[in-house]
Design an enzyme around this catalytic site. Structure first.
Site, PDB file in Angstrom:
ATOM      1  N   ASP A 197       0.828  -1.199   0.000  1.00 27.32           N
ATOM      2  CA  ASP A 197       0.000   0.000   0.000  1.00 27.32           C
ATOM      3  C   ASP A 197       0.868   1.257   0.000  1.00 27.32           C
ATOM      4  OD1 ASP A 197      -2.358   1.814   0.760  1.00 27.32           O
ATOM      5  OD2 ASP A 197      -3.280  -0.163   0.789  1.00 27.32           O
TER       6      ASP A 197
ATOM      7  N   HIS B  25      -3.862   4.919   4.277  1.00 24.66           N
ATOM      8  CA  HIS B  25      -4.553   3.701   3.848  1.00 24.66           C
ATOM      9  C   HIS B  25      -3.861   2.432   4.345  1.00 24.66           C
ATOM     10  CE1 HIS B  25      -6.421   0.985   0.710  1.00 24.66           C
ATOM     11  NE2 HIS B  25      -7.465   1.678   1.116  1.00 24.66           N
TER      12      HIS B  25
ATOM     13  N   SER C  68     -11.496  -1.996   0.351  1.00 25.00           N
ATOM     14  CA  SER C  68     -10.182  -1.808   0.968  1.00 25.00           C
ATOM     15  C   SER C  68     -10.157  -2.370   2.377  1.00 25.00           C
ATOM     16  CB  SER C  68      -9.819  -0.321   1.011  1.00 25.00           C
ATOM     17  OG  SER C  68      -9.515   0.169  -0.265  1.00 25.00           O
TER      18      SER C  68
END
Length: 756
Positions: free
Chosen positions: A124, A165, A339
């Site tokens: 990520d 994230h 996600s």
């Protein structure tokens, strides 16, 4: 109390005869040999204090070798309760709701399965490695910064925290438990690392380096990214990234294969299809979709035939989201989308790996297929495939079940070697005119090494003036129909597809032999053309050991106290996985429908007829009153304009006969000076003679025809022509009750046995 060589009968006599121990009553003759339990009528049953006087009486008795006063002890049921000091634990609804409404991780934790020994890395935008809820489980050997070419995966900080994230995804997997910080991860005993690779130019080389990082140490790679989910992109891994996938599954984990968990995509609002994403569409990735708190398809979810299973995530306004670690050492309750689903799946896979570290990448996919739960997930496209498993384009095989995966993993026998065969359809060149469909068929008579299917790929080359107008369906020899590509309203590309592999997992466990049918719909106004179709079938020469077991796996109910059996999507007991939300059943296995259609209820048709009949019946009642009322008013309207007394006559407008107080249909209301309809509509129309006679003589065709004949004559004679439409109501009602009678017969045990 232990007696000194005293038999049971003798002891009872001694109790009766001896003054010294007659105060005791024999409650249970024997505990062990020569050990007896006595009660004292004068001592409270709940007394915790010692009774010295009675103990002394027993002590001086030479026949008593040993005695001890029994006291009540506190004992607690070992039911499944989890106490955790993390402040956000009560908000983690997707892990702690119970009753089949979570992912069933608590029973695994209570058995000590927390992911110990498993290593998960998050591909990520970086990982806040010193976050207080991650630092204990952080693994530097599973981390790297591909963007800056160093070993520190820490994210780049900015004003809007755009690189949060990866930290959020990592907390879902391995946030530390019981440390009074934020929340806990699904696999809070596993090691977690991060690869910073999205904070810069993402090239084929960047993806390849990330996917191939330390493959002998890392077990699971979790990726919550992919090509743009804009509903018009068709893209996938390049040559280097594809090589990394193949190297990972063939050489990673000392030959057992790296496990790639991928989020299926968030393009639902733009009508995107995850079969146009080459990462989720790969046979090497475990593609995961989302389900909302209430079991619905999220607004962002992409439906496609390559999705293997689902986990919980965010939904509509008012539905809760996912709790996890956040950037700047904080905590959040608003992680969303697919996600959030992929890391939860990666954590569950880590639990299975602790239970059995020898699982291969294909073993993991097989276990997910067999244990995923379709219950409580609501989608319009549930169907039963050729081997009895429930599957959906939105949810795959259902919600991942951590405890079921752990249980099945413990004694799992590695699946047979994977084989692959490719069949090319000859003479495919076919134009697809506007507003038309082309149907292609391919006969598979032999497929070396593949007897039991896993993945199916249809590689297509199609030229289209507007790619988004295409809709592609594939039907397997066992009747499982999948949508390889749905309409994409935003896709105006004229490029088409060049040997693009549309993948399906819906035929898992089926046979490859027979006729495969491909349907290509062109619903637009521009021309398309299909030039090539290759069918690539992956599978095994023999069934996995899990499918060879003879005993039936019974589906237990999911409650707070979990049983030992595994709740699964097994082919051994397809009936246990029947759906409650209007599933489309492609392959029926019920006994009733095995009777060549005789005396069996066609549910859909009967419901349709019943609805139409009900509407017509209501209209019939309304029409009956309106016609009679209208006719009556017309017959007396001339009197309403005369200001004098008059004689009121109720005249039927059709027969023009005076019906004053002489017919049960009409009567004169002198108080209101008007005619009224007095016919009992329900009794006369619905419960008429025909209906009553039919109920008693439904099996006699001759009587039925005679009744119908007289009924039609009577209605034609008594009613105007508009009432003919009500015949449809009567006929349909007869049909429904005939079908219901047959259905009841089908449900009788004796009838079912004869039918089968």
């Amino acid at each position: 109390m232990k007696g000194k060589g005293i038999g049971e009968n003798n002891l009872i006599n001694v109790i009766k005869d001896s003054k010294r121990i007659s105060i005791f009553n024999l409650e249970n003759p024997t505990i062990f040999e020569d050990y007896y339990l006595f009660t004292h009528s004068g001592v409270s049953k709940r007394s915790l204090s010692l009774n010295s006087e009675n103990r002394a009486k027993l002590a001086v008795d030479t026949r008593v070798r040993w005695s001890k006063q029994q006291t009540a002890k506190k004992r607690v049921k070992r039911d499944l309760r989890l106490q955790d000091s993390d402040p956000k634990w009560p908000s983690m609804w997707y892990l702690n709701r119970g009753n089949g409404l979570d992912m069933n991780v608590i029973p695994a934790w209570l058995e000590g399965i927390t992911g110990k020994g498993a290593v998960v890395t998050i591909l990520d935008d970086g990982l806040e490695k010193d976050h207080p809820d991650l630092v204990q489980n952080y693994d530097p050997l599973a981390s790297y910064d591909v963007n800056s070419h160093d070993s520190d995966p820490s994210p780049r900080y900015d004003m809007i925290d755009s690189n949060r994230h990866g930290t959020r995804c990592a907390g879902e997997v391995a946030a530390t438990s019981n440390n009074s910080v934020c929340a806990l991860g699904v696999a809070h005993g596993a090691q977690v690392g991060g690869v910073r690779m999205l904070d810069g130019d993402v090239t084929d080389a960047v993806e390849a380096r990330s996917l191939s990082l330390n493959p002998q140490h890392i077990d699971i790679y979790s990726a919550s990214w992919g090509p743009d989910d804009d509903g018009k992109t068709v893209d996938g891994p390049g040559e280097l990234a594809t090589r990394a996938f193949i190297e990972g599954v063939t050489k990673g984990r000392n030959g057992k294969g790296s496990i790639f968990v991928w989020a299926s995509g968030n393009g639902g609002r733009d009508h995107d299809n995850c079969n146009c994403d080459g990462y989720t569409n790969s046979i090497y990735s475990l593609s995961i979709s989302s389900a909302t708190e209430h079991g619905h398809v999220p607004w962002y979810s992409e439906a496609c035939s390559s999705t293997l299973a689902s986990t919980y995530s965010s939904g509509a306004v008012g539905e809760r989201q996912v709790v996890t670690t956040d950037l700047r050492y904080s905590c959040t309750s608003s992680h969303t989308g697919t996600s959030a689903s992929a890391p939860l799946a990666a954590g569950i896979c880590a639990l299975a790996l602790e239970a059995n570290p020898n699982l291969t990448w294909r073993d993991m996919q097989h276990i997910v297929v067999r244990t995923a739960r379709p219950e409580n997930l609501i989608a319009p496209d549930w169907q039963t495939n050729g081997v009895g498993r429930n599957v959906s384009h939105s949810f795959g095989y259902g919600l991942m079940d951590a405890y079921a995966m752990v249980q099945l993993s413990r004694n799992w026998i590695t699946v047979p070697e994977q084989h692959k065969c490719e069949i090319t359809a000859p003479h495919v060149q076919r134009p697809i005119p506007a507003k038309s469909v082309v149907v292609l068929q391919l006969q598979v008579k032999e497929c070396e090494g593949v007897e039991v299917l896993e993945h199916v790929q249809a590689k297509l080359t199609i030229y289209s003036q507007r790619r988004g107008d295409l809709n592609i369906q594939l039907t397997s020899p066992m009747g499982t129909r999948v949508t390889l590509l749905a309409h994409r309203a935003h896709d105006t590309s004229r490029v088409g597809f060049s040997h693009w592999p549309f993948m399906s997992v819906h035929s898992w466990g089926e046979t490859p032999f027979g006729t495969w049918q491909l349907e290509i719909h062109n619903d637009g106004r521009l021309l398309a053309n299909v030039t090539a179709w290759d069918l690539t079938l992956y599978g095994t020469a023999t069934p996995p050991a899990a499918d060879l077991k003879q005993e039936t796996v019974h589906q237990p109910s999911i409650v707070d106290i979990y049983p030992e059996e595994i709740d699964d999507n097994s082919i051994q007991d397809a009936s246990a996985n029947s759906l409650k939300f209007g599933a489309e059943v492609k392959k029926d296995t019920s006994g009733c429908l095995k009777t060549n259609g005789q005396l069996c209820l066609d549910t859909l048709y009967v419901l349709l007829i019943y609805t139409i009949s009900s509407l017509i019946f209501i209209f019939d009642l309304y029409l009956n009153i309106r016609i009679k009322s209208c006719h009556i008013k017309r017959s007396i309207i001339e009197f309403h304009n005369v200001n004098r007394s008059y004689n009121l006559y109720c005249i039927h407008s059709t027969t023009n006969q005076n019906k004053e107080n002489s017919d049960n249909n009409f009567h004169r209301d002198t108080r209101k000076n008007k005619c009224k309809v007095t016919r009992h509509i329900f009794k006369d129309v619905f419960l008429n003679r025909t209906f009553r006679d039919f109920l008693g003589k439904v099996g006699n065709l001759k009587v039925f025809l005679r009744i119908m004949y007289h009924n039609v004559r009577e209605w034609l004679h008594r009613l105007n022509t508009l009432r003919l439409v009500v015949l449809f109501c009567d006929i349909s009602t007869f049909y429904i009750f005939f079908k219901l009678k047959c259905s009841i017969l089908c449900m009788l045990p004796s009838y079912s046995e004869v039918s089968n």
